[in-house]
Structures are given as structure tokens and as C-alpha cells.
Design an enzyme around this catalytic site. Sequence first.
Site, PDB file in Angstrom:
ATOM      1  CG  ASP A  14     131.967 -65.857  36.332  1.00 60.48           C
ATOM      2  OD1 ASP A  14     131.360 -66.341  35.359  1.00 60.48           O
ATOM      3  OD2 ASP A  14     131.374 -65.424  37.330  1.00 60.48           O
ATOM      4  CG  ASP A  16     126.859 -61.784  30.892  1.00 58.33           C
ATOM      5  OD1 ASP A  16     126.235 -61.736  29.816  1.00 58.33           O
ATOM      6  OD2 ASP A  16     126.474 -62.435  31.873  1.00 58.33           O
ATOM      7  CE  LYS A  68     101.402 -47.444  16.794  1.00 60.60           C
ATOM      8  NZ  LYS A  68     100.527 -47.711  15.727  1.00 60.60           N
ATOM      9  CE1 TYR A  69     102.555 -49.701  20.352  1.00 65.01           C
ATOM     10  CE2 TYR A  69     103.689 -49.496  18.245  1.00 65.01           C
ATOM     11  CZ  TYR A  69     102.607 -49.926  18.990  1.00 65.01           C
ATOM     12  OH  TYR A  69     101.591 -50.591  18.388  1.00 65.01           O
ATOM     13  CG  MET A  98     121.204 -61.905  27.775  1.00 58.45           C
ATOM     14  SD  MET A  98     122.026 -63.282  26.987  1.00 58.45           S
ATOM     15  CE  MET A  98     120.671 -64.451  26.934  1.00 58.45           C
ATOM     16  N   GLY A  99     123.068 -59.782  30.389  1.00 56.53           N
ATOM     17  CA  GLY A  99     124.107 -59.430  31.351  1.00 56.53           C
ATOM     18  C   GLY A  99     123.539 -59.918  32.662  1.00 56.53           C
ATOM     19  NE  ARG A 100     125.009 -65.679  35.011  1.00 55.20           N
ATOM     20  CZ  ARG A 100     124.838 -66.775  34.287  1.00 55.20           C
ATOM     21  NH1 ARG A 100     123.711 -67.430  34.361  1.00 55.20           N
ATOM     22  NH2 ARG A 100     125.799 -67.221  33.500  1.00 55.20           N
ATOM     23  CD  GLU A 159     119.897 -61.761  31.466  1.00 52.28           C
ATOM     24  OE1 GLU A 159     119.328 -62.512  30.690  1.00 52.28           O
ATOM     25  OE2 GLU A 159     121.135 -61.824  31.666  1.00 52.28           O
ATOM     26  N   GLY A 203     121.879 -61.508  19.994  1.00 45.01           N
ATOM     27  CA  GLY A 203     123.202 -60.871  19.967  1.00 45.01           C
ATOM     28  C   GLY A 203     124.294 -61.879  20.273  1.00 45.01           C
TER      29      GLY A 203
END
Length: 697
Positions: free
Chosen positions: A200, A228, A271-272, A279-281, A360, A569
Site C-alpha cells: 500500500d 499480508d 505435551k506442548y 505475519m500480517g502487520r 502478528e 514464508g
Amino acid sequence: MEVRKNLETQDILKMPIISEAISDISTEVISRKSFIPQRCDVFESPCTFLEETDHFEFKIHPEARKQLPDIINNKVQIIRGTDFGDLERKNNYTRKRNIGIVFSGGPAPGGHNVIAGLFDAAKRANPESSVFGFLMGPDGIIENETIELTQDLVDSHRNLGGFSMIKTGRTKIDTQEKMALSSQTLTSLQMDALVVVGGDDSNTNAAFLAQEMYHKKVQIIGVPKTIDGDIQVRDSQANVLCAISFGFHSAAHAFAKSISNLATDCSSDVKYWHVCKVMGRVASHLALETALQCHPNITLIGEDLADYIDHRRIEKAEKENTVDYTAFGMTLRHLSRVLCDAIVRRAAVGKNYGVLVIPEGVLEFINEIQTFIIKLNTIIADYNRIYDIPFHEEFPLLEDKLDYLRRLARMSREKSDFSVWNTRDDDLFNDIPAFFQEGLLTERDAHGNFQFSQVPTEKVLMELVKNYLVILRDEGRYKIGIAESWYKKTMSKSGADPDIYGPLLFNNYGQSEFLMIKPEIISRKTLKQVLENEGMLQENKNVPEPLKKVFEKSVPKFKTQTHFYGYDGRGSDPTWFDCTYTYNLGLTVFSLIANGATGQMATIRNLEHGFDRWEPMGVPIAPMMHLEERKGKLELVLERSIVDVKSTAFQVVKSLREKWLAAVPGKECYRIASPNVLSGNNIEDRPLILKLNSLNG
Ligand code: FBP
């Protein structure tokens, strides 16, 4: 007996089987480079022309009319194929041209194919034409750093990710001086046209350059790039002119692939919780697409949080005849509670693990953080306007910055007209952890954007989640559900009767597949007490081993692994969609240039449909601009598009939330994303959000 020769490393490296195996160019790259993207029908014709249409309408901002007078009346131009017709058309179309191209902003998969498409079209029209790459982003224009692109250079980058051919940068051409230097470069190199491949902000730059260069006859064309996905162009009647920027599909696909691997991992070692920031401001399009591709247990969508209304608070306030403004929009604390609720519910069915996706830019949609961002933007911008040394140079350390804020807060007490930072702001700000304060005070980028990628968003949120889970655990509300079958087996194996202890230990014994230890049992000591109170254990005796084992199994440890899916990515190779889209964007750019357009953005309409419906066109940039706060003041910029919470794609994800959370006994709903192949024949051959959003018109 076989005698093994002692080979020197150099000899080993010369062996064909070894040199091929460790060559810099893998077989994947070789096959990628040979892929030839399909061309839209119009580009099969020897020549193209532009059909201007009034079918699309824009609400023009008066400021855009004032600042961009020569390109504000541009219309949408549809590219049509034709024969050369008369000689004049042929001469014009095929005349020798110098065309420059620049990448601006973050890399996005497919950029090299924009160059390839432009290069092929320019050389096809006239082999004498030259395409120049400006190096390192807009700095290359300002400082006149270029290389002429050759067939070999272009061929060696076809269908490959990154912007490595000519690099990129984030400089903004935002001063008279930079504009004058850029103009000088373009005229001295006798450029006929410049192509700005960017997001943009960069397309905003392209519009201003187009205005500047209008009378100097240098055409400027923008290309919608950003992983984005927030360049989505619609006219005022909501007709889609550009459904998505290039790079989005490949990045989302790469994120989904990695995240589905984590889903496989966590459902194996159970266990996690894998916490994945993607991302993607600002906009959460990437998180939404990733969710559709791999079905994580929880996906936050920033835009959805901003829309949140706490009806309980509203009702309470109504009863008290007041208004509770805090009921609108979600707070960080509330969000952490929502996450805890989901984690606790999964644990209750034995799933103390999972996958959480956090966009993000999520903090931009959280009330109190948004307020801090705006206030700090204003403070930093005001400081930079008044003083010679910029804010971040003057106050390099966090402590110095906090000191300055404290001074402002004091000032607000003395001066009633100073309100941007008061003592309440200062107190609230001092309550947040130092790493987050540092993040919020981080330097804005050249375009005045808050740099979310520099802020450990996930850490901020997960600290609150962890703290609250401790409270829930101590209150006996966060426990791991015990499979009834396991409980019975464990007890019977040691000769204890499960049915005697069951009702004492659990509050749902005999009613559920997963048993919940009673809330009052939160430690071995409290377990002992319960047994003693019920007359099942003498005071001086130890808790029987199988009961201890059952209790231990119910105690949750909340263990997380955090991951940031962004740069990887962004650097991935383009998918079939992005390879084909960008190559055709490159061809579109040339058609626009060869037909005299300027101040236009090359787009392809109907991306949401199959390839045979794609329609290349030029869309005017200036009419799509509006005023936005940047570095504390209003600036004319291209409008970003955020996730529409009414869209089909969002509504589908919302309706599947409960299913994907899978807080029920049994299977998960994880989906393994398909591999990135260049055949274009899989279900994910284009962004799923586009497929879904096209269903309603
Ligand atoms: P663009 O809008 O320039 O394409 O960049 C988008 C992005 O990838 C964001 O998702 C991310 O917040 C940002 O770039 C990171 O920027 P940087 O490269 O400066 O760290």
C-alpha cells in the site's frame, strides 16, 4: 577382501554423484525454472489495447484530487488483445523502450516472475528494448543504482522466491529532495516507464511519482505486492478489481505447511501448546487463510476482537442505568481469559496440548494497546518535529524513553491543555513488562507504520495466559481429564476397587469418558485430606500409590513452544497461483506501458475464479487513496483492506471454531496442507479465502 581407497576430499567433490547431490542448484530449482506459466488469452495476441470503462466508480477524496490532479481522473482500463492494425499502432506498441523496475517493502514470493513477464513482453515487442532493475529498493532510484537485466539473469530467477535478483528496501520517497533526485535519475537514464512493485505504501509512492513525472512523460505503474494480502481493491459498489496482492498465497501456504507439521508433532508427544505468530502487520488475512488450510485448534483474528461486545457488562450497566464503555472491544486481559478457557476445556478431555495461531498485528485490535500506539506515535512525531536530534537517537535506552514519558506525565499535571500523556497513561504503561514497553516504543518504519514484527506479541499474551492458568490450577479448575478406562486399569492392577475411590476422587465419576478430579484436590496433601475426611485413609498412613499416580496424571503443566512464521514464508517459492498470477502481472504491466498508461496499478480481475476467467487490467491508484494517521499526522495513502468479519471466509472459520478446538474426546481436526507443486491441480490452487468469498457474489 575389498580394499577401500583413502580418497582425498577434493576427489570426493569431483565425483559426479556427489557434486550433483551437493550442487548449489537442487533438482527442485531446476524443475521450477523450467515451469512455463500459462498466459491469459489476451497476451496470445500480437498486440494489446486498453479499453477504458466507466463501469467502476470510486469515491474520490478531495485531498487526492488536490494532491494528484493529473492522475485523479484515470479510469479502469481493461486489457484487450488485438492485431497490430495500422502502422501507427504497431510503431507505437513496438517502439524501443527503457523500462525500470523496483521492488519496494518486504519480499513476497512471485516478484521475480513480475520481472520475467515484463521482460518477456518487452523483448517480444522489441528485442532492442531494455529492462533495468533499480537496486535495493527505492534507494536505487534516489541514488541511481541500476543494472540492465539480461536473459540469463531473468531465466535464472524464474518461478523462484525472494527478491534477490535486484533486492528490495523500505525507503520512502517522501521529501522534495528525494523526489527531485528520483526524477533526475529517471530522466537521466531516459526511462520511458518505471514499475513499482510494492504494498500500500509503495503504491502510494508510485502515485506521487506518477504525478511528479506526468509532464516529464515518464510513466509510472504499480504492482500489488505484499504477503499480508491487505491490497484488495474494490470500487464504491464493492466490485472486486483486485482480490489479493501477490505473495499472499505462497506465504500462507508455507505457514500452513509448517503449522500442520507442528499439529502432527503436538498430537504425537502430547505435551506442548505450539504458539504460532504469523505475519500480517495489521490485517489478519494470513492467519485466516492459514486456519483454513491447516485447522489449528485456536486462531485469533484481530478484526474479530475489535468487534467484540461484552453483553454481560452492557446488561449490568443498563440495570444500573449507566453505560459501560469498556464493554466494547476486547482487552488483553479478557483475551487471555478466552484462551485459558479453551486450554482448560481441551485439558479436561486429556488434551493438554494444541496449536494456537496469533496474527502478528493482533495487538492493533486490542483497545488499550491501540491507544498506547496512537499516543506514542504522536509523542515521537511531535518530538521529531520540534527537536534536531530524532527521538530514538536522543533516547537510545528504554530507561531514557521512560524518563521522557514521565516528564510528559508531570507536565500534564501542570498544564491543563496538555493531554497526550497523563499520569494515568504513565501508571498503566509502567505496569506492562519492560520487553513490551520496548516493543511499543520501537522505531516506526519509513512509512510511519508500527513495526509489529519487532514486538513479541505472543510473549505478551502468553505471559497473561500462563499467570491465569496458575490461578485456575490452584482453584482446581485447570486439570487434565483422566480416561476412565485408564483409571480403572490402574486401580484394578494394584488390587484397589475403582468404584469405591471413583466417587471420592472425581466429580463426574460414571458420567463421562474423561474424569475430572474434584476441584478441592489440588495437591497430594489435599488428596490425603479428602481421603481422611471420607474415612478411606488413616491419619498416619500414606496415600496408596495408584491414587497418587492418578492424581499426578491430572496435574497440568502448561508447556509452550513459540514460533514466528514470517520471514521464512516470505522467502518461500511461489505457488502455482503466485507464479501464474505474477507472470501475467508482468505482461499486464507491459501492456499498460505500451499503451501509454500512468498512475495505474496492474491487476488481474477474477482471481477468485478459474484461470480461464482471469482478466488483466489497469486500476487507477489515486482515486483509491484516503487520509490516514502516519507518524502522528494525516497523510494521503492507499487504503489497506482488513478482514471483513461479515465475509464468508471469516464466517466459515468462525462456525468451525468449536469443531477445530476439538475440546471433546477423540480425534483432532488438523488438516495437512498440500505440497507446493506447480501443476495447479489441487484443491488449494488459489487462496481459500478467495474461493469462499466469491460464493456470495
Ligand atoms: P510489505 O507490506 O512491505 O510487503 O511487508 C509486509 C511484512 O512482511 C509484514 O508482514 C511484516 O510485519 C513486515 O513486513 C516485516 O518487516 P521487516 O522486513 O521490515 O522486518
